[in-house]
Design an enzyme around this catalytic site. Structure first.
Site, short mmCIF file in Angstrom:
data_model
loop_
_atom_site.label_atom_id
_atom_site.label_comp_id
_atom_site.label_asym_id
_atom_site.label_seq_id
_atom_site.Cartn_x
_atom_site.Cartn_y
_atom_site.Cartn_z
N ASP A 103 20.34 -8.58 52.98
CA ASP A 103 19.19 -9.44 52.64
C ASP A 103 19.57 -10.38 51.50
O ASP A 103 18.79 -10.60 50.57
CB ASP A 103 17.96 -8.61 52.29
CG ASP A 103 16.68 -9.44 52.35
OD1 ASP A 103 16.70 -10.53 52.95
OD2 ASP A 103 15.66 -9.00 51.79
N HIS B 208 20.34 -17.02 44.11
CA HIS B 208 19.52 -17.96 43.34
C HIS B 208 20.34 -18.52 42.18
O HIS B 208 21.21 -17.83 41.64
CB HIS B 208 18.28 -17.28 42.78
CG HIS B 208 17.21 -17.05 43.78
ND1 HIS B 208 16.53 -18.08 44.41
CD2 HIS B 208 16.68 -15.90 44.29
CE1 HIS B 208 15.64 -17.56 45.25
NE2 HIS B 208 15.72 -16.26 45.19
#
Lengths: 322, 428
Positions: free
Chosen positions: B306, B310
């Site tokens: 998953d 960022h």
């Protein structure tokens, strides 16, 4: 959250009442008591924070809290700067950038209110050593000086916490005040802390914080020594939380007659600002049981106490390392 | 293409259950022979894998690569290289890019960029609906022809059950499995598991009911459509139970779990550390236990990273104001091995969750070691310790919730179609 305590267990920031020992909580109340005399004098100043700079950084609007923080700082002889940051003006500048810019102005303490839970912790973990952070309300999480001024007010009226039944009525789900009160009152050894609200305004597993949960107002108020009404934010009516203000007042609004199940000498409190006729009836708010205006006055002494304690710790730490 | 011999490694093939010391012979991008006594093979290059494990390259069923659309966070090349260095040979990419993967041209763009990276393969999933808006069907046939092996709702569940039904039926027409997100978005307005921890922290909670309500709505639609449906990122005990019941009548239903859900809980978020802000949120220790058991029992067959890289700014701030998601490529292999170490699951089934199982779901050729199979292979040192630090992460996303952990297991060589895309031998 241990970030607010230094290695000796002293307050270096004040972010939450959760996890504080009864000794420390009592120390805050005792210190506030010692400052209470100052407020009554004609010259209402002590030089404890002379030469120190306090920045009030409010990302959410507030009159009472900001003003009493400002008064508290001024009575300790600090220089105070108010920075009102509407949430829209923050766009483009990150919280961290803003903090660093303000730090460059040599502030000694930030008093911070922000709409996000954890914002005060975030600031406290990013300020320079020697700079203190006071949480003036972060999201739904904590409003520790409000809880301490409430505890201070209760102690002045009721003395020892141990035999007390304290009922907090209203929007517990979205209330940082309620959370901080629960931790403070339990930490001070209150006999019983209750929350009273419709299920839509109760957060999941609130019992785990050490409260008795009631959805019926008169049952929740039975034999209570202290009744605290929480402000019901108008915007809560927009969603699916409540059908109407009128229905809320009918079932959860505090009135003289509904208070009849509480103890005859029960005091009535409210963190303000009041929505008259929504969470509390005017007659009760202005009546003899109400200590609402006292709470405001006490807020100054409590905030002075916390500022003095926190900057005292920071100064000692600086002295220790020098 | 070169002829390669990986010699004397422990060959682990979860698809067949094979587990022996032996040689793997590769020619023209495929495995030509393997085992303890392979036939005549004259390699151009030999890799000494003594003491090492030879496994199928990992297939990560859900990895956001942030390209196109959010290349300030990461890009296809950076993440495909990070994957290769972590023993991952195939990255399966959800369609929620900007633009959304709902047209063949976007698929082409992604494949072009992936080829340029010369690292892990990138397999884009097509969008179930145009723009993932849940209104109009996406061109499934064109997406399939362009190379999408399956369709997905990209984390944004189709709200209208009739549209969902038609989308699943249309996908079935072209033999495409559908990856759904079991979520009721109305109930999911929060950033941490709803419960005592979120209440203490003053954070809005996402109840387990957000997952079960989503499943409860999607399961009957999946059934009536007859499509091959897979549920992504299960997070709760109740969700596992619902799926388990449904599987009794429809054993073809499948599900995956994000690796961090198998190690972390809501408790990890107590300090407002934004690395633990993920969706679905970290849940209770009981949920984690149930997910681990579901893995052992086979209710959940696939583990994915998953991966959601960022930039630092996206994770800097008060918890609820930060972007959800964890960087996961670098730690996937080590954490799979750790599940084995912690006796959650045996070695071959553990490896199956990231190799043969996802390959089977998507109909990929890779994910197994056998004569004739495509040579997507990782040669790993399962015991090599490493500290998970920002510097050690090859992904551009340093937002790993496992920073500070000491992990074991590193890929020393990674091959995609017989080509080396990662070599760590210099570090040894």
């Amino acid at each position: 959250m241990s970030v607010q305590l230094d290695e000796q267990g002293r307050l270096q920031h004040f972010l939450t009442t959760e996890g504080l020992s009864s000794t420390l909580l009592t120390q805050i109340l005792d210190t506030a008591e010692s400052f209470f005399g100052v407020i009554d004098k004609s010259v209402k100043k002590v030089p404890l924070l002379r030469g120190r700079t306090v920045i009030n950084l409010f990302f959410e609007s507030s009159t009472r809290t900001r003003t009493t923080f400002e008064l508290a700082a001024k009575r300790l002889s600090a220089d105070v700067l108010n920075v009102d940051v509407g949430t829209t003006t923050v766009k483009g500048e990150s919280l961290l950038d803003m903090l660093q810019n303000l730090q460059a102005m040599q502030a000694d303490m930030f008093v911070i209110r922000h709409s996000a839970s954890g914002a005060a912790e975030f600031f406290a973990s990013h300020v320079n050593p020697g700079v203190a952070v006071l949480n003036a309300g972060d999201g739904w999480h904590a409003h520790p000086t409000q809880a301490m001024l409430d505890a201070f007010t209760i102690r002045r009226h009721k003395g020892d916490f141990e035999p007390l039944r304290i009922a907090i009525v209203g929007d517990i789900r979205h209330s940082r005040v309620a959370r901080s009160q629960i931790h403070a009152f339990n930490g001070l050894g209150a006999g019983e802390v209750r929350v009273v609200a419709p299920a839509t305004l109760l957060p999941t597993d609130i019992e785990s914080l050490g409260v008795q949960v009631y959805t019926d107002l008169s049952a929740g108020l039975r034999d209570a020594d202290v009744v605290i009404a929480l402000r019901l934010q108008r915007e809560r009516m927009q969603g699916a939380l409540l059908p109407s203000e009128a229905e809320y007042f009918r079932h959860y609004g505090l009135t003289e007659s509904r208070l009849s199940s509480a103890k005859p000498d029960a005091i009535v409190m409210h963190p303000g600002p009041i929505n008259r006729g929504v969470e509390i009836d005017s007659a009760l708010a202005d009546g003899p049981r109400s200590v609402i205006l006292e709470q405001v006055t006490n807020g100054i002494a409590v905030r002075m106490a916390v500022m003095a304690m926190v900057l005292g710790t920071q100064a000692e730490a600086a002295g220790d390392s020098a | 293409m070169s002829r390669l011999l990986i010699s004397q490694g422990r060959i682990l093939d979860p698809a067949s259950g094979y587990d022996e010391i032996g040689d793997v012979a590769i020619a023209d991008g495929r495995i030509v022979d393997l085992g303890s006594s392979i036939g005549d093979f004259s390699p151009e290059r030999t890799i000494d894998a003594k003491g090492l494990w030879v496994i199928p390259g990992l297939i990560d069923l859900s990895a956001r690569l942030r390209e196109p659309g959010a290349t300030r966070k990461a890009d296809i090349a950076s993440e495909a290289r990070a994957a290769a260095a972590a023993g991952i040979t195939t990255l399966v990419m959800p369609p929620d890019t900007q633009p959304v993967i709902d047209m063949a041209s976007v698929v082409d763009l992604i494949q072009h960029r992936a080829e340029g990276a010369n690292a892990a393969r990138v397999v884009p999933l097509g969008a179930l609906t145009q723009g993932l808006l849940g209104e109009h069907l996406a061109g499934a046939a064109a997406l399939a022809a362009a190379g999408c092996p399956a369709l997905s709702d990209g984390g944004q569940p189709v709200q209208d059950t009739l549209v969902l039904r038609r989308a699943l039926e249309y996908a079935k027409t072209f033999g495409l499995p559908c990856l759904l997100t079991p979520l009721d978005t109305h109930l999911a307005q929060g950033c941490l598991n709803e419960g005592a921890t979120a209440t203490r922290l003053g954070l809005p909670g996402v109840p387990v009911a957000a997952e079960t309500a989503g499943l409860g709505r999607q399961l009957p639609v999946a059934e009536v459509s007859g499509a091959r449906v897979h549920f992504g990122r299960l997070s709760s005990e109740a969700g596992v139970r619902l799926l388990d019941q449904a599987k009794q009548h429809h054993p073809e239903l499948s599900a995956d779990v994000a690796i961090h859900q198998l190690f972390l809980t809501e408790q990890d978020a107590v300090g407002y550390d934004t690395r633990f802000h993920v969706q679905p949120p970290l849940r209770s220790i009981f949920d984690r236990q149930a997910l681990r058991q579901a893995l052992k029992a086979g209710t959940i067959g696939i583990i994915c990273s998953d991966h959601q890289p960022h930039e630092p700014d996206a994770k800097e701030g008060p918890f609820a104001n930060t972007a959800a998601g964890a960087s996961g490529l670098d730690t996937l292999l080590s954490l799979i091995l750790r599940l084995v170490e912690e006796e959650v699951i045996d070695l071959l089934p553990a490896l199956a969750t990231v190799t043969s199982k996802p390959a089977e779901l998507l109909g990929l050729e890779s994910g197994r070691l056998a004569a004739g199979a495509v040579a997507d292979i990782a040669v790993i040192d399962p015991h090599q310790p490493w500290w998970c630090t920002p510097k050690a992460l090859k992904s551009r996303g340093k937002n790993s919730p496992f920073l500070g952990w000491e992990l074991n297991g590193r890929a020393l060589w990674t091959f995609v179609g017989g080509r080396p895309v990662h070599t760590a031998s210099a570090d040894r």
